[in-house]
Design a protein around this motif. Structure first.
Motif: not given
Length: 158
Positions: A22, A25, A40, A43, A75-78, A118-119, A122
């Motif tokens: 990953w 994200c 990640d 992130a 996950h980095g997104d979360e 994606a970044l 987020a």
């Protein structure tokens, strides 16, 4: 407005570990990264940059450290979304950010736009993503791991 910087680095997991890779994200082909979360680095560096800019500490203070921490398995997104919520709760919001990935792999160019989107999605503002190598020097150059450096600009809400 306030600016902050962040850095993160992790070693690649062994091929036998079966961990997915990953970064920014997104899931990439290849062996994953060791860590309590998804590893990640893009992130994580961005989280540190956002928290630094807001004067709210660092990723370890927000999520803890170790396999039983609040960030374990995330996950980095979360984690980025939780960081932005934390900033907002403290009267700050992201304005702009930049992340540099330092690694031999994965090659960012083919998915740069997707990763930037994606970044950006987020954290709710534009994030630029660049990549570089260290020409064979150090742990990133030898292929042992991956690193990222980030800068973020935040401002008070209202």
């Amino acid at each position: 407005m306030r600016i902050g910087q962040g850095f993160d680095a992790h070693r690649f997991a062994s091929h036998d570990a079966g961990k997915p890779l990953w970064l920014a994200c997104l899931r990439w082909d290849g062996d994953g990264i060791e860590g309590d979360s998804d590893g990640d680095v893009a992130a994580h560096a961005l989280i540190d940059a956002l928290l630094s800019a807001a004067g709210l500490g660092d990723i370890g203070m927000l999520f803890g450290v170790g396999s039983d921490s609040a960030g374990a398995g995330k996950h980095g997104d979360e984690m980025l979304r939780a960081t932005v919520a934390y900033l907002r709760a403290h009267g700050m919001r992201p304005v702009s950010a930049s992340v540099v990935v330092v690694a031999n792999r994965p090659k960012i160019g083919k998915r740069r736009d997707e990763a930037q989107q994606a970044l950006s999605h987020a954290i709710g503002c534009e994030v630029s993503l660049t990549a570089t190598t260290t020409d064979g020097m150090g742990f990133t150059g030898s292929g042992e791991g991956i690193a990222a450096i980030a800068s973020a600009l935040v401002e008070p809400i209202g």
